[in-house]
Design a protein around this motif. Structure first.
Motif, PDB file in Angstrom:
ATOM      1  N   GLU A   1       0.823  -1.217   0.000  1.00  0.00           N
ATOM      2  CA  GLU A   1       0.000   0.000   0.000  1.00  0.00           C
ATOM      3  C   GLU A   1       0.853   1.261   0.000  1.00  0.00           C
ATOM      4  OE1 GLU A   1      -3.910   1.856   2.320  1.00  0.00           O
ATOM      5  OE2 GLU A   1      -3.168  -0.138   2.850  1.00  0.00           O
ATOM      6  N   GLY A   2       2.102   1.153   0.453  1.00  0.00           N
ATOM      7  CA  GLY A   2       2.991   2.306   0.517  1.00  0.00           C
ATOM      8  C   GLY A   2       3.429   2.838  -0.829  1.00  0.00           C
ATOM      9  N   CYS A   3       3.199   2.061  -1.903  1.00  0.00           N
ATOM     10  CA  CYS A   3       3.596   2.523  -3.235  1.00  0.00           C
ATOM     11  C   CYS A   3       2.511   2.240  -4.271  1.00  0.00           C
ATOM     12  CB  CYS A   3       4.903   1.850  -3.668  1.00  0.00           C
ATOM     13  SG  CYS A   3       4.775   0.056  -3.844  1.00  0.00           S
ATOM     14  N   ALA A   4       1.289   2.006  -3.802  1.00  0.00           N
ATOM     15  CA  ALA A   4       0.201   1.610  -4.707  1.00  0.00           C
ATOM     16  C   ALA A   4      -0.091   2.679  -5.751  1.00  0.00           C
ATOM     17  CB  ALA A   4      -1.060   1.332  -3.900  1.00  0.00           C
ATOM     18  N   GLU A   5      -0.258   2.242  -6.981  1.00  0.00           N
ATOM     19  CA  GLU A   5      -0.618   3.149  -8.073  1.00  0.00           C
ATOM     20  C   GLU A   5      -2.047   2.892  -8.556  1.00  0.00           C
ATOM     21  OE1 GLU A   5       2.379   2.692 -11.040  1.00  0.00           O
ATOM     22  OE2 GLU A   5       3.931   3.690  -9.849  1.00  0.00           O
ATOM     23  N   ARG A   6      -2.760   2.068  -7.812  1.00  0.00           N
ATOM     24  CA  ARG A   6      -4.159   1.772  -8.115  1.00  0.00           C
ATOM     25  C   ARG A   6      -4.829   1.412  -6.788  1.00  0.00           C
ATOM     26  NH1 ARG A   6      -4.220  -3.227  -6.840  1.00  0.00           N
ATOM     27  NH2 ARG A   6      -2.525  -4.670  -7.330  1.00  0.00           N
ATOM     28  N   ALA A   7      -6.132   1.161  -6.840  1.00  0.00           N
ATOM     29  CA  ALA A   7      -6.854   0.811  -5.616  1.00  0.00           C
ATOM     30  C   ALA A   7      -6.344  -0.508  -5.044  1.00  0.00           C
ATOM     31  CB  ALA A   7      -8.350   0.708  -5.911  1.00  0.00           C
ATOM     32  N   VAL A   8      -6.063  -0.502  -3.743  1.00  0.00           N
ATOM     33  CA  VAL A   8      -5.598  -1.706  -3.049  1.00  0.00           C
ATOM     34  C   VAL A   8      -6.808  -2.517  -2.603  1.00  0.00           C
ATOM     35  CG1 VAL A   8      -4.358  -2.537  -1.007  1.00  0.00           C
ATOM     36  CG2 VAL A   8      -3.493  -0.568  -2.275  1.00  0.00           C
ATOM     37  N   THR A   9      -6.728  -3.834  -2.785  1.00  0.00           N
ATOM     38  CA  THR A   9      -7.826  -4.722  -2.397  1.00  0.00           C
ATOM     39  C   THR A   9      -7.296  -5.852  -1.524  1.00  0.00           C
ATOM     40  OG1 THR A   9      -7.602  -6.245  -4.264  1.00  0.00           O
ATOM     41  CG2 THR A   9      -8.918  -4.244  -4.628  1.00  0.00           C
ATOM     42  N   MET A  10      -8.220  -6.721  -1.120  1.00  0.00           N
ATOM     43  CA  MET A  10      -7.820  -7.843  -0.284  1.00  0.00           C
ATOM     44  C   MET A  10      -6.830  -8.760  -1.007  1.00  0.00           C
ATOM     45  SD  MET A  10      -8.611  -8.219   2.926  1.00  0.00           S
ATOM     46  CE  MET A  10     -10.190  -7.370   3.068  1.00  0.00           C
ATOM     47  N   ASP A  11      -6.882  -8.784  -2.332  1.00  0.00           N
ATOM     48  CA  ASP A  11      -5.900  -9.577  -3.087  1.00  0.00           C
ATOM     49  C   ASP A  11      -4.481  -9.090  -2.819  1.00  0.00           C
ATOM     50  OD1 ASP A  11      -7.762 -11.266  -4.229  1.00  0.00           O
ATOM     51  OD2 ASP A  11      -7.985 -10.080  -6.056  1.00  0.00           O
ATOM     52  N   ASP A  12      -4.326  -7.791  -2.574  1.00  0.00           N
ATOM     53  CA  ASP A  12      -3.006  -7.242  -2.260  1.00  0.00           C
ATOM     54  C   ASP A  12      -2.564  -7.644  -0.853  1.00  0.00           C
ATOM     55  OD1 ASP A  12      -2.392  -5.599  -4.687  1.00  0.00           O
ATOM     56  OD2 ASP A  12      -4.274  -4.664  -4.120  1.00  0.00           O
ATOM     57  N   VAL A  13      -3.534  -7.812   0.043  1.00  0.00           N
ATOM     58  CA  VAL A  13      -3.202  -8.321   1.380  1.00  0.00           C
ATOM     59  C   VAL A  13      -2.655  -9.736   1.249  1.00  0.00           C
ATOM     60  CG1 VAL A  13      -4.105  -8.940   3.657  1.00  0.00           C
ATOM     61  CG2 VAL A  13      -4.961  -6.896   2.500  1.00  0.00           C
ATOM     62  N   TYR A  14      -3.316 -10.562   0.437  1.00  0.00           N
ATOM     63  CA  TYR A  14      -2.839 -11.930   0.227  1.00  0.00           C
ATOM     64  C   TYR A  14      -1.430 -11.909  -0.370  1.00  0.00           C
ATOM     65  CZ  TYR A  14      -7.919 -12.842   0.358  1.00  0.00           C
ATOM     66  OH  TYR A  14      -9.245 -12.888   0.696  1.00  0.00           O
ATOM     67  N   ARG A  15      -1.222 -11.026  -1.336  1.00  0.00           N
ATOM     68  CA  ARG A  15       0.092 -10.939  -1.984  1.00  0.00           C
ATOM     69  C   ARG A  15       1.158 -10.516  -0.974  1.00  0.00           C
ATOM     70  NH1 ARG A  15       1.785  -6.390  -6.462  1.00  0.00           N
ATOM     71  NH2 ARG A  15       4.015  -6.835  -6.454  1.00  0.00           N
ATOM     72  N   GLU A  16       0.827  -9.550  -0.133  1.00  0.00           N
ATOM     73  CA  GLU A  16       1.781  -9.082   0.881  1.00  0.00           C
ATOM     74  C   GLU A  16       2.223 -10.241   1.780  1.00  0.00           C
ATOM     75  OE1 GLU A  16       4.147  -6.196   2.792  1.00  0.00           O
ATOM     76  OE2 GLU A  16       2.933  -5.970   0.975  1.00  0.00           O
TER      77      GLU A  16
END
Length: 319
Positions: A150-165
């Motif tokens: 989320e610290g460098c997101a260039e689009r909307a962050v979703t729960m899929d990004d939580v899984y990726r993290e």
């Protein structure tokens, strides 16, 4: 004499053979690589290859500390810094076993004194060049780093990004199975919440973080927006292309939220924030104020970390 000569000759030949055998089984034998390594990942524009899992990590910001603790990596923590509020009760014992380097961000010198081989930041501010803690400066000192997605997101962050993290941190530390187990559990939890929180029409929500002259609120780019939508709400400032931003009180009045979600953290209490909102004559006709409809989540609930799935459940129950 002939037999004795043969025995002595054979014995002499065995000496160098024994020496060779000793050398082959010693330090010259290549060390076995850990499973899953080398591992290469590109994080926030920085490509890094790990030949082995980091051994001495420093976490800066609460949500990334909790990612590490959830994955059972307390023994890899050389230090932590910057809590927004208390860690979850299930992490308390593990958290206390790691040194706290600073109440907020440690100086570069104090960071280096912890002798880390990896630094994990939750917000971009963890790696501010002006404070000497840039990722490039760390790299020059031989220290690898990671910034929360989320610290460098260039689009909307979703729960899929939580899984990726969680998955990428798991891979970095060689605990992929633990990461996958957490992701599977998070998906089940979200599916169960979705069944309970179905609504014909989403409830309009205004997020109040802080602010007096303007309202500091959640925009549409951060995970907070996805949490609101999954909980059966609609973020009235989803059109702001940032995770957090200032909005005018006139816009709050204009958008008439049904519920105000207060973020709980820092020295200003939830009760004080409610009073500030209820006492403001400008907001008197806002439905959420008129009917005193408030929801509360902690700041560490609405960032890209392991609290996010549970935050959906908590908010859905309040909405």
């Amino acid at each position: 004499m002939s037999r004795a000569l043969r025995v002595l000759t054979a014995a002499a030949l065995l000496v160098p053979l024994a020496a060779c055998g000793s050398s082959d089984s010693g330090d010259s034998k290549p060390a076995a690589k850990a499973a899953g390594f080398p591992y290469t990942v590109t994080n926030c524009g920085v490509k890094t290859t790990y030949d082995a899992p980091p051994k001495r990590a420093v976490t800066m910001n609460q949500h990334v500390t909790e990612v590490m603790l959830e994955l059972g990596l307390k023994d890899r923590l050389a230090g932590t810094a910057y809590l927004d509020d208390k860690v979850l009760p299930k992490y308390e014992k593990a958290y206390k076993s790691a040194p706290v380097l600073a109440k907020e961000y440690p100086s570069y010198e104090k960071l280096l004194a912890a002798d880390p081989d990896f630094v994990y930041g939750g917000y971009a501010s963890a790696f501010l060049a002006g404070d000497g803690r840039s990722r490039s400066a760390l790299a020059k000192s031989g220290i690898k780093s990671r910034l929360n997605i989320e610290g460098c997101a260039e689009r909307a962050v979703t729960m899929d990004d939580v899984y990726r993290e969680v998955r990428e941190v798991g891979a970095t530390f060689g605990v992929r199975e633990r990461a996958e187990k957490w992701v599977s559990g998070a998906k089940r939890e979200l599916a169960a919440t979705a069944k309970k929180s179905k609504r014909a029409k989403p409830v309009s929500v205004f997020v109040y973080d802080s602010g007096d002259k303007t309202a500091f609120t959640a925009g549409g780019r951060g995970i907070g927006n996805d949490i609101i939508e999954r909980a059966g709400g609609r973020n009235v400032f989803a059109d702001i292309d940032k995770s957090f931003s200032d909005a005018s009180w006139e816009k709050v009045v204009e958008r008439r939220p049904d519920v105000i979600m207060i973020l709980d953290y820092g020295p200003t209490t939830v009760a004080q924030k409610k009073k500030r909102l209820l006492d403001d004559p400008v907001l008197a006709d806002v439905p959420a104020i008129k009917h005193k409809r408030f929801a509360v989540l902690r700041l560490s609930d609405v960032v890209t970390g392991v609290r996010a799935p549970k935050a959906v459940e908590k908010l859905a129950a309040q909405l």
